[in-house]
Structure formats: structure tokens, C-alpha cells
Motif scaffolding. Structure first.
Motif, PDB file in Angstrom:
ATOM      1  N   ILE A  60     -25.726  -6.114 -39.729  1.00 25.12           N
ATOM      2  CA  ILE A  60     -26.785  -6.231 -39.795  1.00 25.12           C
ATOM      3  C   ILE A  60     -27.626  -7.820 -38.906  1.00 25.12           C
ATOM      4  O   ILE A  60     -28.401  -6.704 -38.816  1.00 25.12           O
ATOM      5  CB  ILE A  60     -26.602  -7.096 -41.425  1.00 25.12           C
ATOM      6  CG1 ILE A  60     -26.818  -5.807 -42.753  1.00 25.12           C
ATOM      7  CG2 ILE A  60     -27.631  -7.520 -41.835  1.00 25.12           C
ATOM      8  CD1 ILE A  60     -25.901  -6.545 -43.974  1.00 25.12           C
ATOM      9  N   ASN A  61     -26.368  -7.559 -38.401  1.00 25.74           N
ATOM     10  CA  ASN A  61     -27.002  -8.534 -37.359  1.00 25.74           C
ATOM     11  C   ASN A  61     -27.344  -8.128 -36.175  1.00 25.74           C
ATOM     12  O   ASN A  61     -28.341  -8.131 -35.262  1.00 25.74           O
ATOM     13  CB  ASN A  61     -25.296 -10.021 -37.039  1.00 25.74           C
ATOM     14  CG  ASN A  61     -25.359 -10.714 -37.414  1.00 25.74           C
ATOM     15  OD1 ASN A  61     -26.062 -12.034 -37.568  1.00 25.74           O
ATOM     16  ND2 ASN A  61     -25.078 -11.165 -39.027  1.00 25.74           N
ATOM     17  N   LYS A  62     -26.076  -6.370 -35.454  1.00 29.63           N
ATOM     18  CA  LYS A  62     -26.766  -5.894 -34.491  1.00 29.63           C
ATOM     19  C   LYS A  62     -27.827  -5.135 -34.740  1.00 29.63           C
ATOM     20  O   LYS A  62     -29.334  -5.282 -34.391  1.00 29.63           O
ATOM     21  CB  LYS A  62     -25.121  -5.017 -34.571  1.00 29.63           C
ATOM     22  CG  LYS A  62     -26.006  -4.489 -32.861  1.00 29.63           C
ATOM     23  CD  LYS A  62     -24.211  -3.224 -32.708  1.00 29.63           C
ATOM     24  CE  LYS A  62     -24.749  -3.460 -31.354  1.00 29.63           C
ATOM     25  NZ  LYS A  62     -23.632  -2.813 -31.346  1.00 29.63           N
ATOM     26  N   LYS A  63     -28.518  -4.590 -36.179  1.00 22.73           N
ATOM     27  CA  LYS A  63     -29.792  -4.278 -36.049  1.00 22.73           C
ATOM     28  C   LYS A  63     -30.672  -5.276 -36.124  1.00 22.73           C
ATOM     29  O   LYS A  63     -31.627  -4.729 -35.702  1.00 22.73           O
ATOM     30  CB  LYS A  63     -29.281  -3.434 -37.711  1.00 22.73           C
ATOM     31  CG  LYS A  63     -30.802  -2.285 -38.182  1.00 22.73           C
ATOM     32  CD  LYS A  63     -31.129  -1.613 -39.461  1.00 22.73           C
ATOM     33  CE  LYS A  63     -32.056  -0.904 -39.935  1.00 22.73           C
ATOM     34  NZ  LYS A  63     -31.874  -0.746 -40.651  1.00 22.73           N
ATOM     35  N   LEU A  64     -30.770  -5.975 -36.786  1.00 23.46           N
ATOM     36  CA  LEU A  64     -32.046  -7.025 -37.222  1.00 23.46           C
ATOM     37  C   LEU A  64     -32.514  -7.929 -35.914  1.00 23.46           C
ATOM     38  O   LEU A  64     -33.508  -7.747 -35.449  1.00 23.46           O
ATOM     39  CB  LEU A  64     -31.612  -7.446 -38.424  1.00 23.46           C
ATOM     40  CG  LEU A  64     -31.091  -7.346 -39.477  1.00 23.46           C
ATOM     41  CD1 LEU A  64     -30.796  -8.565 -40.802  1.00 23.46           C
ATOM     42  CD2 LEU A  64     -33.037  -6.581 -39.748  1.00 23.46           C
ATOM     43  N   LEU A  65     -31.112  -8.132 -35.499  1.00 25.47           N
ATOM     44  CA  LEU A  65     -31.406  -8.908 -34.366  1.00 25.47           C
ATOM     45  C   LEU A  65     -32.154  -8.494 -32.913  1.00 25.47           C
ATOM     46  O   LEU A  65     -32.518  -8.575 -31.638  1.00 25.47           O
ATOM     47  CB  LEU A  65     -29.842  -9.744 -33.492  1.00 25.47           C
ATOM     48  CG  LEU A  65     -29.167 -11.035 -34.800  1.00 25.47           C
ATOM     49  CD1 LEU A  65     -28.398 -11.283 -33.684  1.00 25.47           C
ATOM     50  CD2 LEU A  65     -30.597 -12.412 -34.616  1.00 25.47           C
ATOM     51  N   ALA A  66     -31.614  -7.026 -32.929  1.00 16.61           N
ATOM     52  CA  ALA A  66     -31.900  -6.110 -31.655  1.00 16.61           C
ATOM     53  C   ALA A  66     -34.225  -5.859 -31.575  1.00 16.61           C
ATOM     54  O   ALA A  66     -34.289  -5.721 -30.760  1.00 16.61           O
ATOM     55  CB  ALA A  66     -31.102  -4.538 -31.617  1.00 16.61           C
TER      56      ALA A  66
END
Length: 359
Positions: free
Chosen positions: A118-124
Motif C-alpha cells: 500500500i505504501n509503495k503504491k500510494l507514495l509513488a
């Protein structure tokens, strides 16, 4: 007649109280004349996690062009932030994240696979990710495109900076023969910030003409009792002063009085401590550690970077400075000059303004 439409910025984060580096930085931004004259500012204070639903409702009501969001450094705080971030992207507005710390990589490694994804998807998806110093750019490597990462160093508030006359008077007192050396710790009382290591160094230097000042807030009664008991049991009542929480003019006068600032930190969440910048701006030599973004502002020219958890090293540095007032003056002048060149409140706001204009 040309009508100027002001861009709107909504600031999302944890505002004072309590007072800490992040909350003060947000307060500086929200109250700045530069930003209030150029942008239409609103804010949502999200420090009370029991009111997440209310915070989401307030954010959803915001009519803004840019969301400026300071994310948490805890696992549960991150879950809240990802919920907020997902909601921000649904609104189709620009999103700037300002990360006021140095812990994200360790935090990310502790997430379960789902939270990590989730972090990787959103922060990107963010438009810009701001970090506090060059050393901290790597925190988001492989998660946020390097082209989106910007550096915005912290600053000293104008109200906390000694005037030229006050600074010259301070240096004159420093060079006076027979003046006791005064050392200050100014931060929250968290063990990994190194306050107890400094206290043990004070015990080792009890026979020297040195006085130690400690200021900040304890988070639990046990730590405070341990601190005060150590002073009592080692007969340091005349060598150590505890001031509690100091802010505003009291903090400024404490820094004016002291010669050395010690923050021997290994605190996992450390970023670029504003307290070090405040001490540098007011002409103190610095004792700290090679941790987080500290080496980007402290070097052998203006201070000492020691190994963490080493009262002996702290005592050795202070004892050496006691015999080298000229060296301390040189460090004080270098620190003062460095802050006036790049780390004033106006410099910080200008850096943020350029980033916002870019977005």
C-alpha cells in the motif's frame, strides 16, 4: 483590472501543542507572512488519532489546489496516513509530502507485505516528496521516483535568533578568564536522545568548572525520577540544573547563556534536529552523533560527532573545549555564519515556496 486568484494550500499534520520539531515547523509555515500573502492557507490538525473520521470529513470539505501533508513515523500512524493519502488522490489535487524524520526505511521494513505494498503504491503517486537533508534522500529510494524528491532543510525561527549585539556580548563573555563553561541539552527526554549519557558525563566532570543545563519534557515519571535520583546520589546538585520545558524568550536566553550544545542522539526517528540549528545560530559549539541528517549540518569545523552511548567521549570533548576557548569561539562564529547564510526562517520558507510553485 486584472484579478489575481490565490492558489490554495491545505496543510495536514500535527500542530502544537505539544511542541516538537514537526509541530513547530508547521506552525512557522501556517503563520508565515510570505505564505499567507501569496497563498490561501487552511489546515487540518490530525494529532488526535481518536478523531480520524472527523479529520477525514474536514479534509473532504477542503477546496484546495495543493495538499501539503506531513506523514507519521509510526506503524499505526502510517495506516491512518495511507487512508488519508488514498482519499487525497481521489480528489484529483496535487499532493506534497514533507517527511520530518529519518526513520521511514526502518519503519517500512517492519510493515507486513500488504502495508508495504500500500505504501509503495500510494507514495509513488505523490507529486513531490520533501526530505530534510541530502543524507535522507535514500529513505524513499525504490518507492518514490528520484526526480520527485526535494530537499528542504529546517530553520531557526526569527524570534529565537540572537541579535548581532547579543551575539557579540555572548562571545565576549565566553572569552573572559574564569567564566565557567556551560553546557546545555535541549530536547525531549527520550533515552535514545542521549540525555542520560550527558548526565553521566557531567558526573565524570564534577571537579571541573563546568555547569550542565537540561531542558525539555519527560514522557514518564520513572525516567524523571531516575534522572533526579542520579543527580542527588552523585552530589551533582551544584553542577546540574533542570529547567523543565523552556520555550520562547526563556529558551533563547538559555542558549545565549550556554557555550556548548550536546545532543548525543541515536533516536531512531531523528531527522535534522531544529534544536541543533537553533544552537548553531546562537553561537554554541555542537556535540552530537553521525546519525540521520546531522552530519549534513555538523562537521569538525563547527562541532564534534561522537559515537552514541559514550559518556566518556562526551566528557573528553567537553574537557578539551574547557582548555580551548579560542577554538570554541571559532566554532561559534562558523555556526553563526552558516545559519545566517542558509538556515534562517526566510530561507526555509523560500525553499518551500519554490517547491510549491514548481508543483
Amino acid at each position: 483590472m486584472k484579478v489575481i486568484i490565490m492558489k490554495k494550500i491545505c496543510i495536514i499534520g500535527q500542530f502544537p501543542p505539544p511542541v516538537h520539531g514537526l509541530s513547530k515547523a508547521l506552525e512557522t509555515l501556517l503563520n508565515s507572512r510570505l505564505f499567507n500573502e501569496k497563498y490561501e492557507l487552511t489546515h487540518v490538525d490530525i494529532k488526535d488519532n481518536k478523531k480520524v473520521a472527523a479529520h477525514m470529513s474536514m479534509i473532504n470539505r477542503q477546496d484546495t489546489d495543493i495538499f501539503y501533508f506531513t506523514i507519521s513515523q509510526s506503524k499505526w500512524g502510517n495506516l491512518r496516513d495511507m487512508l488519508i493519502l488514498a482519499n487525497l488522490f481521489k480528489k484529483g489535487k496535487k499532493v506534497v509530502i514533507h517527511y520530518h524524520g529519518g526513520y521511514f526505511r526502518q519503519l517500512y521494513s517492519q510493515f507486513n507485505p500488504l502495508q508495504r505494498a500500500i505504501n509503495k503504491k500510494l507514495l509513488a503517486k505523490v507529486d513531490v516528496m520533501i526530505v530534510l537533508s541530502k543524507s535522507l534522500e535514500c529513505l524513499f529510494s525504490g518507492i518514490v521516483d528520484a526526480g520527485k524528491i526535494r530537499i528542504c532543510e529546517n530553520c531557526i525561527e526569527d524570534s529565537q535568533l540572537l541579535t548581532s549585539w547579543e551575539y557579540e556580548s555572548k562571545i565576549f563573555r565566553l572569552m573572559e578568564t574564569g567564566k565557567p563553561l556551560e553546557v546545555v541539552y535541549l530536547s525531549n527526554f527520550i533515552k535514545s536522545k542521549g540525555y542520560f549519557d550527558l548526565l553521566m558525563a557531567a558526573e565524570r566532570l564534577r571537579d571541573r568548572d563546568i555547569h550542565f543545563h537540561f531542558a525539555g519534557s519527560f514522557f514518564n515519571r520513572e525516567d524523571e525520577e531516575e534522572f533526579l535520583d542520579y543527580i542527588q546520589q552523585n552530589g551533582l546538585q551544584d553542577k546540574v540544573s533542570y529547567h523543565g520545558v523552556v520555550t520562547g524568550e526563556r529558551k533563547k536566553r538559555l542558549l545565549e547563556r550556554c557555550d556548548i550544545f550536546a545532543l548525543p542522539t541515536y533516536y531512531p526517528n531523528e531527522g535534522q534536529p531544529i534544536s541543533i540549528i537553533e544552537a548553531m545560530g546562537n553561537g554554541l559549539a555542537i556535540i552530537s552523533t553521525k546519525h540521520a541528517g546531522i552530519p549534513d549540518i555538523v562537521s569538525e569545523e563547527n562541532g564534534f560527532l561522537i559515537e552514541p552511548q559514550s559518556p566518556e567521549a562526551i566528557a573528553g570533548v567537553i574537557a578539551g573545549l574547557l582548555q580551548d576557548r579560542s577554538g570554541m569561539k571559532q566554532m561559534a562564529d562558523e555556526n553563526r555564519s552558516k545559519i545566517l547564510r542558509r538556515y534562517k526562517e526566510a530561507d526555509y520558507l523560500k525553499r518551500l515556496e519554490l517547491i510549491m510553485d514548481e508543483v
